[in-house]
Design a protein around this motif. Structure first.
Motif, mmCIF file in Angstrom:
data_model
loop_
_atom_site.group_PDB
_atom_site.id
_atom_site.type_symbol
_atom_site.label_atom_id
_atom_site.label_comp_id
_atom_site.label_asym_id
_atom_site.label_seq_id
_atom_site.Cartn_x
_atom_site.Cartn_y
_atom_site.Cartn_z
ATOM 1 N N SER B 498 0.830 -1.201 0.000
ATOM 2 C CA SER B 498 0.000 0.000 0.000
ATOM 3 C C SER B 498 0.866 1.253 0.000
ATOM 4 O O SER B 498 0.396 2.319 -0.325
ATOM 5 N N LEU B 499 2.120 1.136 0.369
ATOM 6 C CA LEU B 499 2.975 2.328 0.405
ATOM 7 C C LEU B 499 4.280 2.105 -0.349
ATOM 8 O O LEU B 499 5.352 2.203 0.213
ATOM 9 N N PRO B 500 4.200 1.804 -1.671
ATOM 10 C CA PRO B 500 5.446 1.614 -2.403
ATOM 11 C C PRO B 500 6.184 2.943 -2.513
ATOM 12 O O PRO B 500 5.596 4.003 -2.321
ATOM 13 N N GLU B 501 7.473 2.853 -2.837
ATOM 14 C CA GLU B 501 8.297 4.060 -2.918
ATOM 15 C C GLU B 501 7.743 5.063 -3.920
ATOM 16 O O GLU B 501 7.839 6.266 -3.725
ATOM 17 N N ASP B 502 7.187 4.525 -5.053
ATOM 18 C CA ASP B 502 6.764 5.453 -6.109
ATOM 19 C C ASP B 502 5.284 5.808 -6.018
ATOM 20 O O ASP B 502 4.624 6.063 -7.005
ATOM 21 N N LEU B 503 4.771 5.813 -4.796
ATOM 22 C CA LEU B 503 3.389 6.229 -4.583
ATOM 23 C C LEU B 503 3.270 7.704 -4.979
ATOM 24 O O LEU B 503 4.168 8.483 -4.700
ATOM 25 N N PRO B 504 2.161 8.085 -5.638
ATOM 26 C CA PRO B 504 2.014 9.515 -5.999
ATOM 27 C C PRO B 504 2.191 10.405 -4.770
ATOM 28 O O PRO B 504 1.624 10.125 -3.723
ATOM 29 N N ASN B 505 2.993 11.434 -4.916
ATOM 30 C CA ASN B 505 3.203 12.337 -3.789
ATOM 31 C C ASN B 505 2.704 13.751 -4.074
ATOM 32 O O ASN B 505 2.831 14.643 -3.256
ATOM 33 N N TYR B 506 2.180 13.942 -5.280
ATOM 34 C CA TYR B 506 1.573 15.249 -5.592
ATOM 35 C C TYR B 506 0.208 15.040 -6.199
ATOM 36 O O TYR B 506 0.003 14.114 -6.986
#
Ligand code: ATP
Ligand code: MG
Lengths: 235, 829
Positions: B498-506
């Motif tokens: 559920s929290l991969p490194e490339d999770l959208p951050n914007y």
């Protein structure tokens, strides 16, 4: 110190008799149906008397001894021990009677492993509610020649030593009757002889009634009377 | 009384001799593992909660559309609970001729009570935590507000009637909220400056909050007080209302940790049961002898009961101390992993340790002790005479009741409790049955495998009841450990996924339709990974099944969806982060039909069903649609998602904008500033901070789960070892006999190993089956996680079970075999 039986309502007990049975029978249920191990045993043992019970293995000697001491209840028949009718007593009543009047020596010693030699000897005195347990036990250890081993646990003692502690424990309450089931059976000949000698010495000293089950001819011959047992019957 | 004093003396003597050591050791280990896990669960759980409260900036918040009276703050002061005010309103902020609708947070000293405000001196820069709030006359606007108005640090902003100076750039607030309900940028100011703005007028939409924080018990008490004394319009929010991602992480961690406690309770029960059995067995001879020497049943019973109480007491004290020290040591050793201060241990686990030790011992040993008092005296002459058999109910009743109570104490949830105990009872029955059959079969297998095996396997089937008991004990122990392992894997996997490194951050909102393509191009050119782009249309629900919603407004706690203007969208694709729970998703033939799909949250708060007719006001036009499906949305995918989705071809022509999210590591603040300049109407939401917070909670939860798991496994191993001890005496005698008869040490040892190998394989097999089934139920029902069957569990159960049991069996028997037979025979004489 009196070894006279306690006054009893039971009229048929003679003044000298300390142990008496009447048509004693013990049956157990085995897989092959009911089995009679002790059959119709009537005997009368006087105070201070020493009696050997001999017979082949499986004859029912240990069973008879257990019945006499009230460790087990007979199927039929009556037992009077030290003036009391055992069949009239419940398990705890028989235990109290044993605490006051009965001593035991077993083939397998049966010391409490968690108690020291001294504590093992103190145990019957304490169970009988005696306040002088410690001094009495020390004196008894002295008599069997093991006073210096008083702090040792059973596992630290040899078989002969363990049996001598057991003798001290049996005599410490000055019982009216002492039951011994093959007390030398687990010991080598020499040690057995020494333990046997000690048993009779203590018995003579305290004038206790002795009922001794043994295979040793020598030991049996030291008793005043020998009862021969076979297939559950006295011959 | 005399009996009592002698009983005490007997106890002291047996104590000194070390006879009671094994039971004491087993019980101490059990209590230590129970309290150790209890402490860990307690403290790490509290730390995770503490972390989660940062999202609220408080432990508890009281919110209201009307001003909140001073009474609750005064009461908080009296109770030693921290309190501060935060007031929010939406207003336009001016800088020169530029203006921007802004979310104004006016706070008083002490804010935030949990978490930190991050500020910087440049827009879009990395924030630093700051202590304190803006001084009077100063405001901290966020990067977006500065970009939109062209202001910078040192500029003046006009807010209502007041003019305030920009002191710093606000990078993030702890209680910013993760649901993006508010699209406007934020500004932090001092509450004392709010009256000067004259923005708070009758009729203006202001939301008032009071924040509270304090230590656990005080807050809990205070919360009850608040619930009784708050006004009806005031709403209480606590950690359970935190962001959905954090909520699910803490809930799962909490449930896992209680599960771990449960597992240690069960392991503890096994150890106690096995060692109590051994204790009673060993006492048979002593009791018979004491009776021969004239002890009454009451006396022998009181000696035994006294011993038991003393053992329980000492084990409880020693075990709790060991448990406490072990977890203290573990947490100290791992301090680096925990960047926040761990709350001190509360003493509850000590109580649990005490109760468990005494209750388990009573439950397991008392029935046998009562039975012990009835040992026939004749046992002194005939060893084969045991105690009379007890009634099954009497023997197991107290133990079962005690375990059930302990389980309930840990889970405190009737449903879960019933599932768990019934499941466990079923498992034990199954294992006992299967164990019996397997032991029976093993007995036939003994031909032609060498003397050692024959002897070992023969032993198994000869002591059938004993073997089945051991299989149940080992099987249950291995099963609960395996199950905990399975569940741990699932929990951690779900968090990692559920929290991969490339999770959208914007998030990018308000993208005009004609700028959609160039905007995405712009992002991609700078290395962003964009997700789906969805239209965003404002609309309001006006009627459900033609009944106006104004009347149907629920006055409950739930978000008042109907009253608010909503963001609507339309799409043909369901998306991997959505799953239909009712109705069906539309296909090509449905396009153009007036259909709508609702998120479960929306459906639950309005109590609508598939087939209901909803009417919306979209841009002044009335649009009716039938509910075609209900969707469960995984909000933590951080993809654009909407509560209300229309089928394509219904509202396509309505004016709206687009939104999307992207994973984007811009080269410093410049790229974002460029973006803000190139696409001025696009709103940028930086959720890095929220993500960091969620990750931090999850990391702690993972750590908690890991360390508690490891601790439980260790506890389990020692406890199982203690259980193996129970059969030691018989083995001791047997091995001495065999060696006396001429068997070499090697043969005897091999025989024992053979016996334990078969025992371990059988228990491991049954445990694997049980753990797979239990893991499935716990994962899907308790933790709401998808369950993936993992065949390695079986390998682990079988091999691990065999290795574990053989090793502990070897440890327990080694000394027995090494002893000269004479010593053993004499000790047993
Ligand atoms: N509870 C019982 N159930 C079945 N059989 C029993 C029971 N008690 C005793 N027996 C049997 O009764 C017989 C007599 O036993 P007992 O122990 O009294 O013999 P013993 O004369 O003392 O023999 P030994 O000299 O070998 O000690 C034996 O065959 C024994 O197996
Ligand atoms: Mg005999």
């Amino acid at each position: 110190m009196s070894h006279n039986p306690m006054p009893s309502a039971q009229a048929q007990i003679t003044r000298e008799s300390v142990l008496k049975t009447d048509h004693l029978t013990k049956q157990v249920n085995s897989p092959e149906g009911p089995l009679t191990i002790v059959q119709d045993v009537s005997l009368d043992i006087a105070a201070g008397e020493s009696v050997a019970v001999v017979g082949p293995s499986g004859a029912g000697k240990s069973t008879l001894l257990a019945l006499l001491a009230g460790l087990d209840a007979p199927t039929s028949g009556k037992i009077w021990l030290a003036g009391a009718d055992l069949s009239a007593l419940d398990e705890d009543g028989r235990a109290r009677l044993r605490a006051q009047r009965v001593g035991f020596v077993f083939q397998a010693f049966h010391l409490v492993p968690a108690l020291t030699a001294l504590e093992n000897v103190m145990l019957p005195l304490e169970l009988a509610g005696r306040t002088d347990a410690r001094s009495g036990a020390l004196a008894a250890l002295e008599r069997v020649g093991l006073a210096m081993r008083k702090g040792h646990y059973p596992r630290q003692l040899s078989g002969g030593e363990q049996q001598r502690i057991a003798l001290a424990r049996a005599f410490v309450t000055s019982p009216a009757v002492l039951f011994a089931d093959e007390p030398t059976g687990n010991l080598d000949t020499a040690t057995g002889e020494r333990v046997g000698a000690l048993l009779f010495e203590l018995n003579a000293h305290s004038q206790t009634t002795l009922v001794l089950v043994t295979h040793e001819r020598d030991l049996a011959s030291r008793c005043q009377r020998t009862l021969q047992m076979e297939a559950g019957r006295l011959l | 009384m005399r009996a009592l004093s002698l009983a005490v003396r007997m106890l002291a003597r047996e104590w000194r001799s070390g006879e009671l050591g094994v039971l004491l050791l087993a019980l101490t280990i059990a209590v230590a593992s129970l309290t150790g896990v209890g402490f860990l669960v307690n403290r790490i759980g509290a730390a995770v909660d503490l972390q989660a409260t940062e999202v609220l900036a408080a432990d508890v918040r009281l919110g209201s559309p009307q001003p909140i009276s001073q009474a609750s703050l005064d009461e908080a002061g009296r109770r030693g609970v921290l309190a501060t005010r935060s007031t929010r309103l939406l207003s336009v902020v001016f800088h020169d001729d530029q203006s921007q609708l802004t979310n104004i947070h006016a706070v008083s000293a002490g804010y935030p009570l949990r978490g930190h405000v991050l500020i910087a001196d440049e827009p879009f820069a990395r924030g630093e935590a700051v202590a304190g709030i803006p001084p009077r006359g100063e405001v901290w606007p966020d990067s977006r507000l500065l970009a939109a108005t062209g202001a910078q640090v040192g500029s003046s902003l006009a807010i209502g009637a007041a003019t305030l100076r920009v002191g710093h750039v606000l990078i993030s607030l702890p209680d910013q909220g993760g649901t993006f309900a508010e699209l406007a940028p934020s500004l932090l100011m001092n509450l004392q400056d709010l009256p000067a703005t004259q923005l708070v007028q009758p009729g203006s939409r202001v939301s008032y909050s009071v924040l509270f924080a304090g230590d656990r018990t005080r807050i809990d008490d205070f919360k009850s007080w608040l619930l009784l004394n708050k006004k009806p319009a005031e709403r209480l929010r606590d950690i359970r209302d935190a962001s959905p991602q954090i909520k699910s992480a803490t809930e799962r961690a909490g449930r896992f940790l209680s599960l771990a406690s449960l597992v240690s309770v069960l392991l503890c029960a096994i150890a106690v049961a096995m060692s109590a059995r051994r204790y009673v067995h060993r006492r048979l001879d002593v009791v018979a002898l004491m009776k021969t020497l004239g002890a009454t049943s009451a006396f022998t019973l009181s000696v035994s009961v006294l011993q038991l109480i003393a053992i329980a007491f000492v084990a409880a004290v020693a075990g709790s101390a060991v448990g406490f020290l072990a977890q203290e040591w573990l947490l100290r050793a791992l301090k680096g992993l925990f960047n926040t201060q761990l709350p001190p241990a509360n003493l509850l686990p000590l109580g649990l340790g005490f109760i468990a030790a005494i209750a388990l011992l009573v439950g397991f040993a008392l029935p046998s002790l009562l039975q012990l008092a009835r040992v026939p005296t004749i046992r002194v002459l005939r060893r084969d005479v045991g105690a009379p058999p007890t009634l099954v109910l009497l023997a197991f009743g107290p133990a079962v009741a005690v375990i059930a109570l302990l389980i309930y104490w840990v889970v405190r949830d009737v449903r879960l409790f019933l599932d768990f105990t019934l499941g466990l009872a079923g498992f034990i029955a199954l294992v006992a049955g299967a164990g019996w059959i397997l032991v029976h079969l093993a007995g036939r297998l003994r031909g032609g495998v060498g003397i050692a095996w024959r002897y070992g396997v023969a032993n198994l089937s000869r002591r059938r009841a004993e073997s089945v008991l051991q299989i149940v004990a080992f099987g249950t122990g291995i099963m609960v450990l395996l199950m905990l392992g399975i569940v741990r894997n699932h929990v951690q996997d779900s968090w990692r996924h559920s929290l991969p490194e490339d999770l959208p951050n914007y998030f990018f909102v308000n993208i005009p339709p004609d700028e959609r393509a160039p905007f995405i191009e712009f992002l991609k050119a700078r290395g962003a990974q964009t997700s789906r782009v969805l239209p965003m249309i404002r609309g309001r629900l006006t009627a459900i099944n033609d009944r106006p919603v104004e009347g149907a407004q629920s006055a409950g706690d739930g978000e008042n969806f109907a009253a608010r203007e909503q963001n609507l969208t339309w799409t043909a694709e369901l998306g991997a982060d959505n799953s239909v729970v009712a109705g069906r998703w539309w296909n090509r033939e449905d396009f153009g039909k007036p259909l709508v799909s609702l998120a479960t949250e929306f459906q639950e708060s309005l109590h609508v069903r598939v087939g209901d007719r909803l009417t919306f006001d979209i841009g002044g036009e009335s649009v009716a649609a039938t509910v075609a499906s209900i969707r469960k949305v995984k909000w933590d995918s951080f993809q654009p998602n909407f509560f209300i989705v229309f089928a394509p071809g219904v509202i396509d022509n309505t004016a709206g904008t687009y939104m999307t999210s992207a994973y984007f590591r811009p080269a410093g603040a410049i790229a974002l500033a460029q973006l803000a300049r190139r696409f001025p109407s696009v709103s940028i939401f930086d959720i890095d901070d929220l993500l960091a917070r969620v990750r931090s909670v999850v990391d702690k939860a993972v750590f908690a789960v890991q360390s508690v798991f490891v601790f439980t496994v260790f506890a389990g191993l020692t406890v199982l070892l203690a259980a193996v001890q129970s059969s030691r005496d018989e083995r001791r005698f047997e091995s001495a006999m065999l060696r006396t008869l001429g068997a070499s040490r090697k043969v005897v040892l091999q025989g024992v190993l053979a016996e334990f190998t078969v025992l371990g394989l059988l228990s491991g097999l049954l445990a694997s089956v049980g753990a797979s089934i239990a893991g499935y139920f716990v994962a899907t029902r308790v933790l709401a996680l998808p369950y993936g069957f993992d065949p390695s569990v079986w390998a682990l159960g079988l091999i691990g079970g065999a290795v574990l049991v053989v090793f502990s069996g070897w440890l327990a028997t080694r000394s027995v075999v090494n002893q000269p037979p004479l010593a053993t025979l004499r000790a047993n004489g």
